[in-house]
Design a protein around this motif. Structure first.
Motif, PDB file in Angstrom:
ATOM      1  N   SER A 163       0.846  -1.370  -0.028  1.00  0.00           N
ATOM      2  CA  SER A 163       0.035  -0.053  -0.044  1.00  0.00           C
ATOM      3  C   SER A 163       0.872   1.114   0.015  1.00  0.00           C
ATOM      4  O   SER A 163       1.855   1.309   0.445  1.00  0.00           O
ATOM      5  N   HIS A 164       0.516   2.185  -0.678  1.00  0.00           N
ATOM      6  CA  HIS A 164       1.230   3.551  -0.832  1.00  0.00           C
ATOM      7  C   HIS A 164       0.344   4.686  -0.926  1.00  0.00           C
ATOM      8  O   HIS A 164      -0.856   4.326  -1.423  1.00  0.00           O
ATOM      9  N   SER A 165       0.884   5.806  -0.831  1.00  0.00           N
ATOM     10  CA  SER A 165      -0.059   7.140  -0.874  1.00  0.00           C
ATOM     11  C   SER A 165       0.037   7.347  -2.077  1.00  0.00           C
ATOM     12  O   SER A 165      -0.117   6.688  -3.163  1.00  0.00           O
ATOM     13  N   ASP A 166       0.319   8.639  -2.338  1.00  0.00           N
ATOM     14  CA  ASP A 166       0.154   9.225  -3.786  1.00  0.00           C
ATOM     15  C   ASP A 166       1.383   8.866  -4.634  1.00  0.00           C
ATOM     16  O   ASP A 166       1.884  10.072  -5.180  1.00  0.00           O
ATOM     17  N   LEU A 167       1.918   8.091  -4.721  1.00  0.00           N
ATOM     18  CA  LEU A 167       3.270   7.645  -5.370  1.00  0.00           C
ATOM     19  C   LEU A 167       2.862   7.555  -6.940  1.00  0.00           C
ATOM     20  O   LEU A 167       1.901   7.299  -7.203  1.00  0.00           O
ATOM     21  N   SER A 168       4.006   7.916  -7.569  1.00  0.00           N
ATOM     22  CA  SER A 168       3.754   7.780  -9.292  1.00  0.00           C
ATOM     23  C   SER A 168       3.438   6.442  -9.633  1.00  0.00           C
ATOM     24  O   SER A 168       4.045   5.481  -9.130  1.00  0.00           O
ATOM     25  N   ALA A 169       2.539   6.522 -10.396  1.00  0.00           N
ATOM     26  CA  ALA A 169       2.251   5.214 -11.055  1.00  0.00           C
ATOM     27  C   ALA A 169       2.474   4.963 -12.375  1.00  0.00           C
ATOM     28  O   ALA A 169       2.153   6.017 -13.264  1.00  0.00           O
ATOM     29  N   ILE A 170       3.208   3.859 -12.851  1.00  0.00           N
ATOM     30  CA  ILE A 170       3.688   3.852 -14.276  1.00  0.00           C
ATOM     31  C   ILE A 170       3.465   2.489 -14.677  1.00  0.00           C
ATOM     32  O   ILE A 170       3.533   1.622 -13.702  1.00  0.00           O
ATOM     33  N   ARG A 171       3.296   2.545 -16.003  1.00  0.00           N
ATOM     34  CA  ARG A 171       3.069   1.259 -16.650  1.00  0.00           C
ATOM     35  C   ARG A 171       4.224   0.660 -17.413  1.00  0.00           C
ATOM     36  O   ARG A 171       4.692   1.484 -18.259  1.00  0.00           O
ATOM     37  N   VAL A 172       4.386  -0.524 -17.496  1.00  0.00           N
ATOM     38  CA  VAL A 172       5.643  -1.215 -17.972  1.00  0.00           C
ATOM     39  C   VAL A 172       5.208  -1.231 -19.453  1.00  0.00           C
ATOM     40  O   VAL A 172       4.058  -1.310 -20.055  1.00  0.00           O
ATOM     41  N   ALA A 173       6.299  -0.797 -20.184  1.00  0.00           N
ATOM     42  CA  ALA A 173       6.252  -0.742 -21.526  1.00  0.00           C
ATOM     43  C   ALA A 173       6.446  -1.995 -22.142  1.00  0.00           C
ATOM     44  O   ALA A 173       7.316  -2.619 -21.688  1.00  0.00           O
ATOM     45  N   ARG A 276       2.920   5.095 -20.462  1.00  0.00           N
ATOM     46  CA  ARG A 276       3.216   5.194 -19.073  1.00  0.00           C
ATOM     47  C   ARG A 276       4.085   4.048 -18.824  1.00  0.00           C
ATOM     48  O   ARG A 276       3.777   3.212 -17.908  1.00  0.00           O
ATOM     49  N   ARG A 277       5.294   4.041 -19.415  1.00  0.00           N
ATOM     50  CA  ARG A 277       6.200   2.840 -19.386  1.00  0.00           C
ATOM     51  C   ARG A 277       6.885   2.625 -18.110  1.00  0.00           C
ATOM     52  O   ARG A 277       6.583   3.234 -17.128  1.00  0.00           O
ATOM     53  N   VAL A 278       8.046   1.923 -18.296  1.00  0.00           N
ATOM     54  CA  VAL A 278       9.217   1.869 -17.484  1.00  0.00           C
ATOM     55  C   VAL A 278       9.400   0.752 -16.462  1.00  0.00           C
ATOM     56  O   VAL A 278       8.316   0.268 -15.878  1.00  0.00           O
ATOM     57  N   SER A 279      10.550   0.377 -16.372  1.00  0.00           N
ATOM     58  CA  SER A 279      10.879  -0.493 -15.542  1.00  0.00           C
ATOM     59  C   SER A 279      12.418  -1.206 -15.665  1.00  0.00           C
ATOM     60  O   SER A 279      12.852  -1.353 -16.762  1.00  0.00           O
TER      61      SER A 279
END
Ligand SMILES: C[S@@+](CC[C@H](N)C(=O)[O-])C[C@H]1O[C@@H](n2cnc3c(N)ncnc32)[C@H](O)[C@@H]1O
Length: 332
Positions: A163-173, A276-279
Motif C-alpha cells: 500500500s502506498h499513498s500518492d506515489l507515481s504510477a507507471i505502466r510497464v512498456a 506510461r512505461r518503465v521498469s
C-alpha cells in the motif's frame, strides 16, 4: 525487488537526507508522495542521516567504484552485528536482507543528487496557484536540450502490492523486463519530477530490457530552474493544479495528439510517455555502477569545463594577489 521492501526504505532515505531535522514540526516540508510505512519517531531516520554524514566526504560521483564503496560503508555502519562488539545501535539491525539491499540502492541513487557536482538536485517547489509545497528536481547548472539526465534515476519494483499513498504510477512498456501493461510504483529521485501541461522541459525515457528510466530534456533548462514533465492528460483530469492551467483559466491540459506532433527525434520518448512505461529490475549495485558510469560519460565535458573554470579562477586569484604584493612593495 518487492514493493513492500522498497517503499518504506525509499521513504526512510528521502526523509533522512532531505527532510528537516524534525519532520513532525508543524509546517515542516515532507514529500507529498510518502508511502504509508514511515515511522517518524523511529531511530532509523537519524541513524541513516548520521551514517550518511559520516561517509559523505568519500562519495565522489565521478568515480563509480569509490562512490559505491562509500555507500557500502554506510550500509555496514547501519547494521552493526552482535559479533561486531559494542557500539551504537543504529536502529537497522533487525532489517531483512531484502530491505537492506533496497536501502543500499536508495542510498546510492539519492546520494548522487546530494553531491555538489550532480546535474540536478532535489529542492522544495511551490506548485501551481496553491502555495502547496512539494519536492521537485532542479538543474544545478544549465542543461542543454536533448540531454539525458542520468543523475536522477527511476526504477520500478517487480510488483505493486504494497500500500502506498500518492506515489507515481507507471505502466510497464513493451521491451521492458517486466510483464507488459502492469502498473508499478516509481522509486528513486526521478519520482520527484513535477508536472506541467505545456511549459514542461523534459520527458520520461526508459531503458529497453530494464526497469530503469530517466528524464530527457526537450528544451534547455537554465541553472536553478525546475525540470518538469507532462504526466499525461489523464493524471489530474479536469482540475489540473499546474501553473500553466491556473495562470490561464480554462486552458485544457496538453492532449496526446498534441504530444504526437513533437519533433521526430523526440517521438520515441513521447510514445513511451503515452504508454506510461518503465521498469528496470533493480539490479542494485551493478546497475548503479552502470548508471554512474553513463553519468560520468554524459557529463564528462561539463565536469571538465567546471574544473577548468575553477582552475582559471584560482590562477586569476593568485595573479591578483601577486600584483597587489608587487604594488605594495613598489609603494614602500
Ligand atoms: C511524482 S510526484 C512529484 C513529487 C512531489 N512533488 C513530492 O513532493 O513528492 C507526483 C505528485 O506531486 C504533485 N504534483 C506534481 N506536479 C504538480 C503540480 N504542477 N501542481 C500541484 N501538484 C503537483 C501531485 O501531488 C502529484 O500526485
Amino acid at each position: 525487488m518487492a514493493s513492500s521492501d522498497c517503499i518504506p526504505m525509499e521513504d526512510l532515505v528521502v526523509l533522512s537526507l532531505f527532510a528537516p531535522a524534525d519532520p513532525t514540526r508543524s509546517g515542516a516540508h515532507v514529500p507529498q508522495t510518502l508511502g504509508l510505512a514511515v515511522d517518524f519517531s523511529g531511530p532509523s531516520l537519524i541513524a541513516v542521516r548520521d551514517a550518511f554524514e559520516d561517509h559523505k566526504s568519500d562519495m565522489d560521483i565521478s568515480r563509480a567504484g569509490s562512490y559505491l564503496a562509500a555507500i557500502k560503508k554506510v550500509r555496514s555502519a547501519l547494521v552493526r552485528r552482535p559479533q561486531d562488539g559494542p557500539g551504537p545501535d543504529r536502529g537497522c539491525r533487525g532489517l531483512s536482507r531484502e530491505r537492506l539491499d533496497c536501502l543500499e540502492w536508495c542510498l546510492s541513487a539519492y546520494g548522487v543528487v546530494v553531491a555538489r557536482d550532480s546535474a540536478v538536485r532535489l529542492g522544495v517547489a511551490r506548485m501551481g496557484a496553491s502555495s502547496e509545497k512539494g519536492f521537485g528536481i532542479f538543474a544545478r547548472d544549465a542543461i542543454p536540450a536533448g540531454t539525458t539526465i542520468w543523475d536522477a534515476i527511476g526504477v520500478m519494483p517487480g510488483d505493486n502490492r504494497a500500500s502506498h499513498s500518492d506515489l507515481s504510477a507507471i505502466r510497464v512498456a513493451a521491451g521492458q523486463n517486466q510483464s507488459t501493461g502492469a502498473e508499478r510504483v516509481l522509486l528513486g529521485p526521478l519520482r520527484m519530477l513535477n508536472h506541467r501541461c505545456r511549459s514542461f522541459n523534459a520527458v520520461f525515457v526508459y531503458e529497453e530490457g530494464t526497469s530503469a528510466f530517466f528524464a530527457q530534456t526537450t528544451a534547455s533548462v537554465g541553472a536553478g530552474e525546475e525540470v518538469v514533465v507532462n504526466y499525461g492528460s489523464d493524471w489530474f483530469g479536469e482540475t489540473c493544479p499546474c501553473s500553466d492551467c491556473s495562470t490561464a483559466p480554462g486552458a485544457s491540459p496538453l492532449l496526446p495528439s498534441a504530444a504526437r506532433s513533437a519533433p521526430a527525434t523526440m517521438r520515441p520518448a513521447w510514445n513511451a510517455l503515452d504508454e506510461r512505461r518503465v521498469s528496470l529490475t533493480v539490479r542494485t549495485q551493478e546497475k548503479a555502477a552502470d548508471f554512474l558510469e553513463n553519468r560520468r560519460l554524459g557529463y564528462e565535458n561539463s565536469a571538465g569545463e567546471r574544473a577548468e573554470k575553477k582552475r582559471r579562477k584560482r590562477m586569476e586569484g593568485r595573479k591578483r594577489k601577486q600584483a597587489s604584493k608587487t604594488g605594495t612593495s613598489k609603494l614602500t
